[in-house]
Design a protein around this motif. Structure first.
Motif, PDB file in Angstrom:
ATOM      1  N   GLN A 185       0.804  -1.217   0.000  1.00  0.00           N
ATOM      2  CA  GLN A 185       0.000   0.000   0.000  1.00  0.00           C
ATOM      3  C   GLN A 185       0.843   1.275   0.000  1.00  0.00           C
ATOM      4  O   GLN A 185       0.334   2.359   0.260  1.00  0.00           O
ATOM      5  N   ASP A 186       2.128   1.129  -0.306  1.00  0.00           N
ATOM      6  CA  ASP A 186       2.983   2.309  -0.378  1.00  0.00           C
ATOM      7  C   ASP A 186       2.494   3.232  -1.494  1.00  0.00           C
ATOM      8  O   ASP A 186       2.309   2.781  -2.637  1.00  0.00           O
ATOM      9  N   PRO A 187       2.226   4.499  -1.210  1.00  0.00           N
ATOM     10  CA  PRO A 187       1.660   5.400  -2.222  1.00  0.00           C
ATOM     11  C   PRO A 187       2.482   5.467  -3.515  1.00  0.00           C
ATOM     12  O   PRO A 187       1.913   5.449  -4.612  1.00  0.00           O
ATOM     13  N   GLU A 188       3.796   5.542  -3.389  1.00  0.00           N
ATOM     14  CA  GLU A 188       4.624   5.638  -4.594  1.00  0.00           C
ATOM     15  C   GLU A 188       4.574   4.339  -5.400  1.00  0.00           C
ATOM     16  O   GLU A 188       4.595   4.360  -6.635  1.00  0.00           O
ATOM     17  N   PHE A 189       4.496   3.200  -4.695  1.00  0.00           N
ATOM     18  CA  PHE A 189       4.390   1.924  -5.403  1.00  0.00           C
ATOM     19  C   PHE A 189       3.063   1.847  -6.154  1.00  0.00           C
ATOM     20  O   PHE A 189       3.017   1.454  -7.329  1.00  0.00           O
ATOM     21  N   LEU A 190       1.973   2.225  -5.488  1.00  0.00           N
ATOM     22  CA  LEU A 190       0.658   2.194  -6.133  1.00  0.00           C
ATOM     23  C   LEU A 190       0.633   3.142  -7.336  1.00  0.00           C
ATOM     24  O   LEU A 190       0.049   2.834  -8.381  1.00  0.00           O
ATOM     25  N   LYS A 191       1.279   4.287  -7.189  1.00  0.00           N
ATOM     26  CA  LYS A 191       1.351   5.241  -8.304  1.00  0.00           C
ATOM     27  C   LYS A 191       2.121   4.632  -9.465  1.00  0.00           C
ATOM     28  O   LYS A 191       1.733   4.792 -10.638  1.00  0.00           O
ATOM     29  N   SER A 192       3.188   3.895  -9.181  1.00  0.00           N
ATOM     30  CA  SER A 192       3.964   3.273 -10.259  1.00  0.00           C
ATOM     31  C   SER A 192       3.127   2.225 -10.994  1.00  0.00           C
ATOM     32  O   SER A 192       3.225   2.070 -12.211  1.00  0.00           O
ATOM     33  N   GLN A 193       2.293   1.491 -10.232  1.00  0.00           N
ATOM     34  CA  GLN A 193       1.409   0.508 -10.858  1.00  0.00           C
ATOM     35  C   GLN A 193       0.405   1.202 -11.789  1.00  0.00           C
ATOM     36  O   GLN A 193       0.134   0.734 -12.890  1.00  0.00           O
ATOM     37  N   ALA A 194      -0.131   2.327 -11.309  1.00  0.00           N
ATOM     38  CA  ALA A 194      -1.080   3.084 -12.128  1.00  0.00           C
ATOM     39  C   ALA A 194      -0.402   3.644 -13.374  1.00  0.00           C
ATOM     40  O   ALA A 194      -0.970   3.608 -14.475  1.00  0.00           O
TER      41      ALA A 194
END
Length: 665
Positions: free
Chosen positions: A139-148
């Motif tokens: 749920q790391d914000p930067e990780f989720l952003k990279s997935q998006a």
């Protein structure tokens, strides 16, 4: 069969369950909060038990208290309705431990579908098609952003424990992702106590099609066809219909089979709904499974002729499904319109207040109304703002749509803002009539659905003026009846004056536009001559409480009027008009320049985004408040400076409270 059941819910669904239970000879136990002491469901049930204060967390979400009532009242089973405890694994398990039947699926099935991420893993193993996305635990914000970023925009952020449109955000660009994620997580933790999210590719023109499934404890499972729920606002359904327009038998069989397989994959029992996104090319993807009865179940009942609550009760009692798949058929077409206390012109902001006037369409084979609210009841800040569900049925879609338009025009509510006018606009829209449906329908046709209301017509001004004069005449006649000399010429109410014309000047204000209309009304024997800015009209009529029979220059018709302290709501020829009678000393000043820096309704401050002394730009978010399960963002009305913050995060505010002191540039 059970001899007594408890309904762990309120409002229209509680009334709906009670109705079927009564038909089956089953005694019912209602529960109620402080706010619902005199609610309709408490009056319909055989007995009603108080369970706590108005907030749901202190009453309808108190599973231990509800179980205590069930045991003390002798209820053998609990129907949870939808919302509240209907998909609560802990509550379903507690029912089982206390030897009380939970009228719903096993706790294991609720648990399996309770997390959207876990549900998608299960569905993937069952070969149910999924939308591309990330459903993992990181749920790391930067990780989720990279997935998006890897998926490509737009994407949808969705709370894994979410439902009812809460905890969902569409993100159009990478730069907006983190802000949307923060807002989504904040709403998710507030609504569900869990801020975990998943990220999916957002289909640009999908339809929302769901399959009603039913399974029993004997290994039988069927689907009762599909519903199209594409027309939504804030990711919540507005109008649902069954069957889905343009659905082929082949596609229906495919989706139905997949839905049954999904139910079997988790050992399902009872009523459930498997929701899909249906793309333009006919491909479909699993979204989620709702392990309960759905709000829109009546449209399925209308096209199948089945009582789904009765099916629930029989399955929960251990009986086999009433019918097998080959015995189920579709008859005609049905729509359900959700009547909400909300203001569509203010981003569907929920409304609160008392229904001072309520007149519903006549119910029959073609028209059904599910509601828990009566005239005089209050829509409070504590619960969902749905007033009723209007369900119509006819032989085909075009005929059912005509029924819907007619029923909406007959629906009258005064006392708070509703979406009735918007629903009428929607039901009359060419795109909707032609079934050009997708989940972005309202945004796509926004300019056509949110048109400015036309100016008040001369006919409406004449009718309003007639009402004012007849009301004054009625008052005068009642005054004469109390007079010691009823034959005195000074008490004559027919407008007679010696050697001169008698007239009255009125000012009628169009509430929507705030335009003032000067009207002069002349007495003419048994009628009136109404003089407007550019025309004159003869009108007469008879007033009977809120109903008035009108004769406007030879054309006769009936209108309904509701008068509240000189604010007149007029229902005429299928439309609603609001006028204000201006009197001496009545304030008509311009709206407060800082009106949008006041609380639009009672609620809780959940985030303050600025500091005292900070410069802000027009439209910049200043603070976020939560009311009636929805977030509402207060924005700066213009460029300026925040001079003082009057509330902080966590504070409760009243309707109309000034939130921030602001100095415009």
């Amino acid at each position: 069969m059970f001899d007594k059941i408890l309904i762990a819910n309120r409002g229209e669904i509680a009334c709906r369950v009670i109705k079927t239970a009564q038909k089956m000879g089953i005694k019912t136990v209602a529960v109620y909060s402080d706010a619902d002491k005199n609610a309709r469901h408490t009056q319909m049930a055989d007995e009603a038990w108080h369970i706590g204060a108005a907030p749901a967390k202190d009453s309808y979400l108190k599973g231990d208290k509800i179980l205590e009532v069930a045991k003390r009242s002798g209820a053998k089973a609990i129907h949870p309705g939808y919302g509240f405890l209907s998909e609560n694994t802990g509550f379903a398990t507690a029912c089982e431990k206390n030897n009380i039947v939970f009228i719903g699926p096993p706790a294991s099935a609720i648990d399996a579908m309770g997390s959207k991420s876990a549900a998608k893993d299960i569905m993937q193993k069952a070969n149910v098609p999924l939308v591309p996305g990330y459903h993992g635990n990181n749920q790391d914000p930067e990780f989720l952003k990279s997935q998006a970023d890897d998926m490509g925009y737009p994407v949808l952020i969705k709370a894994t424990a979410g439902g009812g449109g809460k905890g969902m955000r569409i993100v159009e660009a990478s730069n907006d992702f983190i802000e949307s994620l923060t807002s989504c997580k904040r709403e998710a933790i507030s609504s569900f106590g869990d801020d975990e999210v998943l990220v999916e590719k957002y289909l640009t023109k999908p339809r929302h099609v769901e399959i009603q499934v039913f399974a029993d404890s004997h290994g039988n499972a069927v689907h009762l066809f599909e519903r199209d729920c594409s027309v939504q606002r804030r990711h919540q359904k507005v109008i649902e219909e069954a069957p889905a327009p343009g659905m082929t038998e082949s596609l229906r069989d495919q989706m139905g089979t997949v839905a049954i397989n999904a139910a079997k994959a988790i050992g399902y029992e009872g009523a459930g709904t498997v929701e899909f996104l249906l793309d333009e090319d006919g491909s479909f993807y699993f979204m989620e499974m709702n392990t309960r009865l759905q709000v829109e179940h009546p449209v399925t009942e209308k096209i199948t002729g089945q009582d789904l609550v009765e099916w629930q009760l029989r399955v929960a009692h251990g009986e086999a499904l009433p019918l097998q798949q080959e015995q189920l058929t579709i008859h005609g077409h049905a729509f359900e319109a959700r009547v909400y206390a909300e203001d569509p012109d203010q981003d569907f902001l929920p409304s609160t207040g008392t229904l001072s006037h309520l007149q519903t369409p006549k119910t029959n084979t073609h028209v059904r109304i599910d509601t828990g609210i009566r005239q005089g009841d209050e829509v409070s800040v504590h619960y969902d703002p749905m007033i009723a569900k209007l369900i119509v049925w006819d032989k085909d879609r075009a005929s059912a749509l005509a029924r819907l338009r007619g029923a909406l025009s007959d629906y009258q509510i005064v006392g708070l803002k509703t979406n009735l006018d918007f629903m009428s606009q929607l039901a009359s829209h060419d795109g909707f009539n032609q079934a050009d449906l997708d989940t972005n329908f309202i945004n796509r046709y926004q300019d056509e659905l949110f048109t400015a209301k036309p100016a008040i017509s001369d006919d409406v001004l004449c009718v309003a003026a007639l009402y004012v004069m007849l009301k004054q005449k009625d008052y005068g006649e009642r005054h004469i009846a109390d007079d010691s000399d009823p034959f005195s010429p000074w008490d004559n109410v027919d407008g007679w004056r010696l050697n001169e014309d008698n007239f009255h000047k009125l000012t009628l204000i169009d509430t929507d536009s705030q335009l003032e209309n000067s009207v002069t009304v002349h007495f003419r024997n048994d009628s009136f001559l109404v003089e407007l800015a550019n025309s004159e009209h003869f009108i007469s009529g008879q007033l009977d409480n809120t109903s008035m029979q009108v004769n406007l220059e030879g054309i006769q018709f009936k209108v309904t009027l509701v008068d509240n302290n000189n604010s007149i709501t007029l229902f005429m020829r299928g439309a609603e008009y609001q006028l204000e009678l201006k009197q001496e000393g009545l304030a008509t000043s311009d709206a407060d320049a800082n009106a949008n820096l006041t609380a639009p309704m009672p609620g809780t401050i959940i985030s303050v985004l600025v500091e005292a002394g900070e410069k802000v730009e027009a439209g910049q978010p200043i603070l976020v408040m939560e009311a009636m399960k929805m977030e509402h963002t207060i924005k700066a009305p213009s460029d300026g400076v925040i001079t003082e913050l009057l509330y902080q995060t966590g504070d409760l505010v009243e309707d109309g409270a000034e939130l921030i002191l602001f100095e415009a540039e």
